[in-house]
Design a protein around this motif. Structure first.
Motif, PDB file in Angstrom:
ATOM      1  N   LYS A 243       0.995  12.423   4.632  1.00 46.50           N
ATOM      2  CA  LYS A 243       0.957  13.134   5.867  1.00 46.50           C
ATOM      3  C   LYS A 243       0.424  12.158   6.913  1.00 46.50           C
ATOM      4  N   SER A 244       0.873  12.615   8.163  1.00 45.71           N
ATOM      5  CA  SER A 244       0.297  11.789   9.367  1.00 45.71           C
ATOM      6  C   SER A 244      -1.004  12.475   9.735  1.00 45.71           C
ATOM      7  N   ALA A 245      -1.677  11.710  10.422  1.00 48.05           N
ATOM      8  CA  ALA A 245      -3.001  12.224  10.967  1.00 48.05           C
ATOM      9  C   ALA A 245      -3.296  11.511  12.430  1.00 48.05           C
ATOM     10  N   VAL A 246      -4.292  12.136  12.884  1.00 47.92           N
ATOM     11  CA  VAL A 246      -4.842  11.991  14.141  1.00 47.92           C
ATOM     12  C   VAL A 246      -6.400  12.327  14.302  1.00 47.92           C
TER      13      VAL A 246
ATOM     14  N   GLN B  41       0.947  -2.255   7.485  1.00 49.15           N
ATOM     15  CA  GLN B  41       0.905  -2.857   6.058  1.00 49.15           C
ATOM     16  C   GLN B  41       1.879  -2.562   5.115  1.00 49.15           C
ATOM     17  N   HIS B  42       2.310  -3.377   4.510  1.00 46.12           N
ATOM     18  CA  HIS B  42       3.501  -3.262   3.359  1.00 46.12           C
ATOM     19  C   HIS B  42       3.181  -3.685   2.127  1.00 46.12           C
ATOM     20  N   ALA B  43       3.257  -2.961   1.126  1.00 44.90           N
ATOM     21  CA  ALA B  43       2.873  -3.205  -0.229  1.00 44.90           C
ATOM     22  C   ALA B  43       4.197  -3.389  -0.973  1.00 44.90           C
ATOM     23  N   SER B  44       4.148  -4.224  -2.253  1.00 42.76           N
ATOM     24  CA  SER B  44       4.941  -4.009  -3.284  1.00 42.76           C
ATOM     25  C   SER B  44       4.459  -4.549  -4.450  1.00 42.76           C
ATOM     26  N   GLY B  45       5.217  -4.227  -5.631  1.00 39.27           N
ATOM     27  CA  GLY B  45       4.786  -4.499  -6.872  1.00 39.27           C
ATOM     28  C   GLY B  45       3.828  -3.406  -7.441  1.00 39.27           C
ATOM     29  N   VAL B  46       2.956  -3.738  -8.152  1.00 35.65           N
ATOM     30  CA  VAL B  46       1.963  -2.682  -8.763  1.00 35.65           C
ATOM     31  C   VAL B  46       0.639  -2.930  -8.280  1.00 35.65           C
ATOM     32  N   ASP B  47      -0.398  -1.911  -8.332  1.00 35.64           N
ATOM     33  CA  ASP B  47      -1.698  -2.130  -8.002  1.00 35.64           C
ATOM     34  C   ASP B  47      -2.454  -2.204  -9.417  1.00 35.64           C
TER      35      ASP B  47
ATOM     36  N   GLY C 132     -10.837   1.680   5.634  1.00 32.35           N
ATOM     37  CA  GLY C 132     -11.358   2.990   6.404  1.00 32.35           C
ATOM     38  C   GLY C 132     -10.441   4.259   6.332  1.00 32.35           C
ATOM     39  N   LEU C 133      -9.276   4.004   5.990  1.00 33.55           N
ATOM     40  CA  LEU C 133      -8.470   4.888   5.865  1.00 33.55           C
ATOM     41  C   LEU C 133      -8.234   5.514   4.430  1.00 33.55           C
ATOM     42  N   SER C 134      -7.188   6.545   4.404  1.00 31.86           N
ATOM     43  CA  SER C 134      -6.775   6.991   2.859  1.00 31.86           C
ATOM     44  C   SER C 134      -5.566   6.428   2.507  1.00 31.86           C
ATOM     45  N   PRO C 135      -5.302   6.077   1.421  1.00 29.63           N
ATOM     46  CA  PRO C 135      -4.170   5.301   0.913  1.00 29.63           C
ATOM     47  C   PRO C 135      -2.884   6.082   1.294  1.00 29.63           C
ATOM     48  N   SER C 136      -1.776   5.387   1.731  1.00 29.61           N
ATOM     49  CA  SER C 136      -0.349   5.935   1.909  1.00 29.61           C
ATOM     50  C   SER C 136       0.100   6.410   0.749  1.00 29.61           C
ATOM     51  N   SER C 137       1.148   7.327   0.779  1.00 30.71           N
ATOM     52  CA  SER C 137       1.900   7.736  -0.190  1.00 30.71           C
ATOM     53  C   SER C 137       2.974   6.736  -0.588  1.00 30.71           C
ATOM     54  N   ASN C 138       3.393   5.949   0.114  1.00 33.99           N
ATOM     55  CA  ASN C 138       4.485   4.907  -0.177  1.00 33.99           C
ATOM     56  C   ASN C 138       3.966   3.474   0.254  1.00 33.99           C
ATOM     57  N   SER C 139       4.925   2.330   0.292  1.00 34.80           N
ATOM     58  CA  SER C 139       4.480   1.351   0.431  1.00 34.80           C
ATOM     59  C   SER C 139       4.214   0.655   1.858  1.00 34.80           C
ATOM     60  N   ASN C 140       4.341   1.644   3.000  1.00 39.92           N
ATOM     61  CA  ASN C 140       3.922   1.269   4.232  1.00 39.92           C
ATOM     62  C   ASN C 140       2.970   2.052   4.798  1.00 39.92           C
ATOM     63  N   GLN C 141       2.215   1.775   5.977  1.00 41.17           N
ATOM     64  CA  GLN C 141       1.231   2.397   6.710  1.00 41.17           C
ATOM     65  C   GLN C 141       1.014   1.618   7.790  1.00 41.17           C
TER      66      GLN C 141
END
Length: 378
Positions: free
Chosen positions: A41-44, A340-346, A358-367
């Motif tokens: 979800k988006s957040a302000v 930020q863009h993520a790929s692969g596995v964590d 300082g933020l909660s993780p995204s649900s996908n590869s981009n934030q």
């Protein structure tokens, strides 16, 4: 003689003529942050310390004669949004130390920042314009200000022809286990005109408790309450030791500034608890930052940056931009945007997702995050 004897219990008379001063200082910083994806979800939201942490402190200097000085710093972090202390349940959680300064250098005793904080920060994206949003993968290398270490003995050398160095040791204090929570490191810097070269090394035993604030040390196959929620390195913090080695350069020419920072972070002898049974024995991260800033006027600056990190199974790229306008030497407004863009596995073995500090993780590869704020120094 009567006057001397009367004040001996307070150890005051012999120092009656020493020159001393105490300074109150701090910063108040509040920001508004938009994020396109936090848990889907988006957040302000408002954010305390959007450019750098909110703090207040006292520093004191007393001239003891013969170029010898006694010094102290007591510095507390807090949230301007709630008024709560940061870190929680601490009074002077950022810094609390006393020391001596002389021609031979400085010695400090107490809670202090790590060597990587001392030497990496001036080269970093975070320092230049991005604050915590620009920290390396949740500040994994201490190039922002996450690592505050207790029980530190630190030495800083004098500056000689632009070169200085320092070293530190933190004793864990566990009876019968000298290495538990022990932390040590060293750093060096060379400055010549607009050029700065710096490097640092840190070795942190049992980082779960010594750095990340876990209530108890991890035990193999047992339950473990992990204080780290960042999936990028969450399952590695049970390591027996964490090592950070790196350095970089900064060059200022006219109104331009370039900087480069590299860090290698290693989690060694990872303890497999009930919650990270598939963790590898060791895990290494290689992190790169390339930054540029330009002063359009004495009161206005702008900057851009690129970051790349390679983890054991993933890759993380970030593009960043920011600006600031100074109303005065102590008050300014700022803005920044980080993608930020993520790929692969964590570290958990799942698909890597973006997770800005300082933020909660995204649900996908981009934030994507945008932040504007106001910072006041005093």
């Amino acid at each position: 003689m009567k006057h001397l004897v009367a004040c001996l219990p307070l150890a005051a008379c012999a120092l009656a003529h020493a020159q001393s001063s105490v300074t109150l200082y701090g910063a108040v910083d509040s920001a508004l942050t938009y994020t396109n994806n936090q848990g889907g979800k988006s957040a302000v939201q408002t954010y305390s310390g959007g450019r750098a942490g909110d703090k207040f402190g006292m520093r004191g200097v007393e001239d003891l004669g013969s170029n010898l000085k006694a010094i102290f710093v007591l510095e507390a972090g807090f949230s301007v949004e709630t008024g709560a202390f940061q870190p929680a349940n601490t009074l002077f959680g950022r810094q609390a130390f006393v020391g001596l300064s002389g021609d031979w250098g400085n010695v400090y005793l107490g809670r202090q920042y790590s060597m990587t904080n001392d030497y990496f920060v001036p080269l970093s994206t975070s320092f230049l314009f991005a604050g915590g949003l620009g920290a390396t993968l949740g500040d994994i290398d201490g190039s922002w200000n996450y690592n505050k270490i207790s029980n530190v003995i630190k030495y800083e050398s004098p500056v000689y022809r632009g070169f200085n160095y320092s070293a530190m040791l933190s004793l864990g204090g566990t009876p019968g286990d000298f290495s538990h929570d022990r932390t040590y490191g060293a750093g060096a810097q060379y400055v010549n005109g607009g050029l700065t070269l710096a490097g640092a090394y840190m070795n942190m035993r049992t980082p779960a408790t010594s750095i990340f604030g876990a209530g108890a040390s991890p035990v193999a196959d047992a339950a473990f309450t992990n204080p780290v929620t960042n999936p990028i390195f969450q399952n590695y913090v049970t390591a027996t030791s964490q090592q950070v080695l790196g350095g970089g350069a900064k060059y200022v020419y006219g109104r331009s500034q370039w900087s480069f920072l590299y860090s290698n972070v290693r989690f060694l002898d990872i303890v497999r608890t009930a919650s990270n049974r598939t963790a590898p024995a060791n895990a290494a991260f290689n992190n790169y930052q390339l930054n540029y800033a330009f002063n359009f006027t004495p009161a206005t600056m702008g900057g851009v940056a690129w970051q790349y990190s390679a983890s054991p199974g993933g890759h993380y790229n970030s593009l960043e931009a920011g600006t600031a306008y100074l109303f005065s030497k102590s008050t300014y407004v700022y803005g920044m945007t980080i993608w930020q863009h993520a790929s692969g596995v964590d570290s958990t073995g799942k698909q890597a997702v973006a997770d800005l500090f300082g933020l909660s993780p995204s649900s996908n590869s981009n934030q994507l995050a945008l932040r504007v704020g106001l910072r006041k120094l005093f």
